[in-house]
Design a protein around this motif. Structure first.
Motif, mmCIF file in Angstrom:
data_model
loop_
_atom_site.group_PDB
_atom_site.id
_atom_site.type_symbol
_atom_site.label_atom_id
_atom_site.label_comp_id
_atom_site.label_asym_id
_atom_site.label_seq_id
_atom_site.Cartn_x
_atom_site.Cartn_y
_atom_site.Cartn_z
ATOM 1 N N UNK A 130 38.964 71.586 41.627
ATOM 2 C CA UNK A 130 38.732 70.472 42.288
ATOM 3 C C UNK A 130 38.547 70.496 43.957
ATOM 4 N N UNK A 131 39.890 71.361 44.411
ATOM 5 C CA UNK A 131 39.465 71.725 45.665
ATOM 6 C C UNK A 131 38.192 72.309 46.039
ATOM 7 N N UNK A 132 37.762 73.304 45.368
ATOM 8 C CA UNK A 132 36.645 74.071 45.512
ATOM 9 C C UNK A 132 35.534 73.090 45.730
ATOM 10 N N UNK A 133 35.297 72.162 44.838
ATOM 11 C CA UNK A 133 34.151 70.958 44.672
ATOM 12 C C UNK A 133 34.317 70.113 45.931
ATOM 13 N N UNK A 134 35.379 70.011 46.479
ATOM 14 C CA UNK A 134 35.721 69.181 47.662
ATOM 15 C C UNK A 134 35.237 69.714 48.863
ATOM 16 N N UNK A 135 35.030 71.169 48.794
ATOM 17 C CA UNK A 135 34.726 71.943 50.166
ATOM 18 C C UNK A 135 33.157 72.270 50.029
ATOM 19 N N UNK A 136 32.605 72.444 51.452
ATOM 20 C CA UNK A 136 31.198 72.820 51.203
ATOM 21 C C UNK A 136 31.177 74.377 50.717
ATOM 22 N N UNK A 137 29.903 74.919 50.297
ATOM 23 C CA UNK A 137 29.971 76.026 49.657
ATOM 24 C C UNK A 137 30.517 77.198 50.446
ATOM 25 N N UNK A 138 29.921 77.305 51.637
ATOM 26 C CA UNK A 138 30.682 78.351 52.479
ATOM 27 C C UNK A 138 32.127 78.345 52.526
#
Length: 751
Positions: free
Chosen positions: A118-126
């Protein structure tokens, strides 16, 4: 489905994640892996203890992952001697404000999804991959040499032309320039190399140099809506119901204006299909504000720059699609969800959240108003408004005094249609073109025909990976699967060994066939086709929209790409070519979405001073839905649908969750789901039922066999009481090894 913001206190407490812990000697990290648990690490040997909300690079099962610190406990959950230190601390300060940080953790708990993912999805890819935060944004200015250039001379370089014209209005940041040219780097580099523009070294963003354009006078209903939103204090959810062409966007703009004056920010969520250049230009010119745009079509670096512009406070208005709901704003003042009914707000893969629902929860946590706008609100939103959870705002009239189009049905039974078009509709199109007006033909089906068939033996060319026939794309001279992308050559004869008939025929109609039929019957009428196949090249969509706006196209043939986000004042005739697709579908939302779609496309007609007309081709003219459609009476249709949902115990009257499984072996998904069902029933939560498993409606997709298990409950509290222990226990089912499974809370569909 009741929106998550409507949970009872008991359910809210059960789903609320723990807050940030006190500073201790260990790090509890959310690692982006498909496991519903957190992992403890030792802090780095040097430097301060990382704060919750910062990223760390950690070792994990022989790999390095980018995790997020969620707690700093004094005591780990395992023997400290077994813990490994983090490799690197990537941030000094938390990436999210406190309220948004808690929203992300709440979302992981509500949707029962691994917190690290979920945290990864909430961040821009880079940033999810470990990149550092970007440098502060630069301002760009036009040089004296650039001012001497006539932008019209750059007609073959439209992005350079648009950037140059924009910079002639004053200094602008890169985030703001991306609203003019989303793929900014190359055209800006070319202008810089020519010496026509230059960056301001070390400059920070100043106030916009362009004065906002005055808006139109509001009608009484618009004025009342704007006043209500402006007067709201703290969290206040509004449902703005406005017929097509009623001026909802102008309400948004005038509600945003005063909050910009006091230094606050606005977040505007729109469906991907509605995020058009016209929308961005209108916001820029009307508000004179610094914009940031966030959507999947941007390069990763450009998306990161927009995210940082919002997070730093540089961007005053953030316009984005579904995932923009996670964008940090230091001074949030208003959240708008335009076309709130649109199914694209529901993520269909990975972390399956609903952007509209999280926008409501975010507004509650950040104590700002939330406006849900639609001409055809979702039944869930209408249900919540009827129960007093949202304040309803009505826009019953079209802006500027335009009238709603008249609606007529064309009974297709026994009619010899040519290329999908009835003779009566062809005559209407010819008459419209003769008067110098425009027509729009809507068919939400790409390609030439959905099926290529042998009339002798019934053979069809099926996708080898999916349970679907291949679609004929005549212009590309291939058969194409719209589910997995598989393509093959068009066969010259039937492929059945005992047949070999060379006279293959098509079944059904796509937009290519409509375009060909128009060319054959009305060769002098100028036409343009707008679908994914004709707009894949950069600038193609803009060129087609310009042709429509300038009247160079007399007939527009298109899919759902032409339904939303566009204003075509010259269109006086709309033809809905195939309106029956959702009337008898197994999906309980199908009729709702069909009505919404055809009412939206009908709204393209007669938006200026000339009256509009809508013709709907149907083989079921006596269906009750069409009576409501002819009267533009969405409220009556919705009331009937809600009564059916109540009787069937379907959302919004009862919540659902769907467990999907897929594997190369046809038996594996069912075996896993049977064990999952037994596990769930063993929990003994009163009123919660585990139904199935059953094959998915499309059983084979991309080479994988699919099955699903439906979970129902009498209310959210009891449903989540079951899902809470059930979801992590699914990870331990041995039959789940070697297959993929996902849990979808509040599924958008059952397919």
């Amino acid at each position: 489905m009741n929106h998550p913001v409507d949970h009872s206190d008991k359910a809210e407490a059960a789903l609320k994640p723990a807050g940030q812990g006190a500073i201790g000697g260990f790090l509890r990290v959310a690692v982006p892996v498909p496991l519903r648990r957190l992992f403890d690490y030792l802090p780095p040997t040097e430097g301060d203890l990382p704060q919750p909300g910062t990223r760390v690079r950690v070792p994990f099962r022989g790999h390095h992952r980018i995790g997020v610190v969620v707690d700093t406990p004094t005591t780990p959950e395992v023997d400290p001697a077994r813990l490994r230190p983090v490799d690197q601390v990537l941030d000094q300060d938390p990436l999210w404000p406190t309220a948004l940080w808690h929203l992300i953790r709440w979302a992981a708990a509500y949707y029962h999804h691994p917190e690290g993912e979920v945290f990864a999805a909430a961040l821009p890819g880079p940033l999810a991959k470990g990149s550092r935060l970007p440098e502060p944004p630069r301002l760009w200015r036009i040089s004296d040499a650039g001012r001497a250039v006539n932008p019209a001379s750059l007609r073959r370089a439209p992005r350079q032309r648009d950037l140059l014209q924009s910079l002639m209005e004053g200094h602008q940041s890169e985030a703001e320039l991306r609203t003019v040219a989303p793929n900014l780097r190359d055209p800006l580099k070319r202008l810089h190399e020519r010496g026509w523009v230059a960056p301001e070294a070390g400059a920070r963003v100043a106030d916009p140099e362009v004065a906002p354009e005055p808006g139109p006078n509001l009608n009484p209903a618009q004025s009342e809506a704007v006043a209500a939103i402006r007067a709201a204090e703290g969290f206040a959810p509004f449902l703005l119901e406005g017929i097509t062409g009623s001026g909802k966007t102008e309400v948004y703009l005038q509600a945003i204006e005063p909050l910009l004056e006091r230094g606050d920010q606005a977040l505007v969520l729109v469906p991907e299909i509605s995020l058009t250049p016209q929308l961005l230009t209108r916001f820029r010119h009307r508000l004179g504000a610094r914009l940031a745009v966030l959507h999947s079509g941007l390069a990763e670096g450009e998306r990161l720059a927009g995210w940082e512009a919002a997070r730093s406070g540089e961007a005053q208005v953030v316009i984005g699609t579904r995932s923009a709901v996670f964008t940090p704003l230091p001074r949030p003042g208003l959240i708008v969800v335009d076309e709130e009914h649109d199914p694209s707000f529901k993520q269909q893969e990975g972390f399956r959240y609903h952007g509209r629902d999280l926008a409501l929860v975010r507004g509650d946590r950040e104590q700002v108003p939330v406006v849900l706008g639609s001409a055809t609100p979702s039944l869930e939103s209408l249900y919540n408004a009827d129960r007093g959870r949202y304040r309803r705002l009505h826009l019953p009239d079209r802006a500027g005094g335009a009238s709603l189009p008249q609606v007529g049905l064309i009974d297709m039974r026994g009619v010899g249609a040519e290329g999908g078009l009835a003779p009566a509709l062809l005559r209407e199109i010819a008459a419209v073109a003769e008067r110098g007006e425009q027509a729009l033909l809507f068919l939400n089906r790409r390609g030439y025909a959905p099926v290529l068939m042998c009339p002798s033996c019934g053979w069809t060319r099926e996708c080898p990976h999916c349970d679907r026939p291949l679609t004929l794309h005549q212009s590309r001279r291939m058969l194409l699967c719209h589910m997995c992308g598989h393509s093959s050559a068009i066969p010259v004869q039937c492929q059945q060994p005992d047949c070999g008939n060379p006279d293959l025929q098509t079944m059904g109609v796509g937009v290519e066939q409509l375009e060909n039929a128009l060319a054959a019957r009305l060769p002098d009428v100028r036409r343009v086709r707008v679908d994914r196949d004709t707009t894949s090249r950069k600038g193609a969509l803009e060129a087609k929209l310009d042709a429509i706006a300038e009247g160079r196209a007399q007939v527009v043939v298109g899919t759902q790409m032409v339904v939303k986000g566009h204003h075509f004042p010259g269109v006086t005739l709309v033809g809905v070519v195939a309106a029956d697709g959702g009337l008898y579908s197994a999906d309980f939302r199908a009729r709702e979405r069909l009505f919404q779609q055809i009412l939206q496309v009908a709204g393209r007609a007669g938006r200026a001073e000339r009256p509009g007309r809508v013709w709907v081709q149907t083989y079921h003219p006596d269906h009750p839905m069409f009576e409501h459609f002819k009267a533009h009476d969405y409220a009556a249709f919705a009331a009937e649908e809600l009564e059916e949902r109540r009787a069937a115990c379907l959302p919004p009257f009862a919540p659902l969750a769907l467990l999907r499984a897929e594997a190369p072996d046809a038996d594996a998904p069912r075996a896993f789901l049977e064990q999952a069902r037994d596990l769930g029933e063993g929990l003994g939560v009163d009123g919660v039922a585990f139904l199935g498993p059953a094959p998915a409606p499309v059983e084979r997709l991309q080479g994988l066999y699919r099955a699903q298990l439906l979970v129902t409950g009498p209310d959210r509290t009891r449903l989540h009481r079951a899902l809470g222990p059930w979801a992590p226990a699914l990870e331990g089912i041995r039959a789940g090894q070697g297959l993929r499974w996902s849990l979808d809370v509040d599924p958008g569909d059952l397919f």
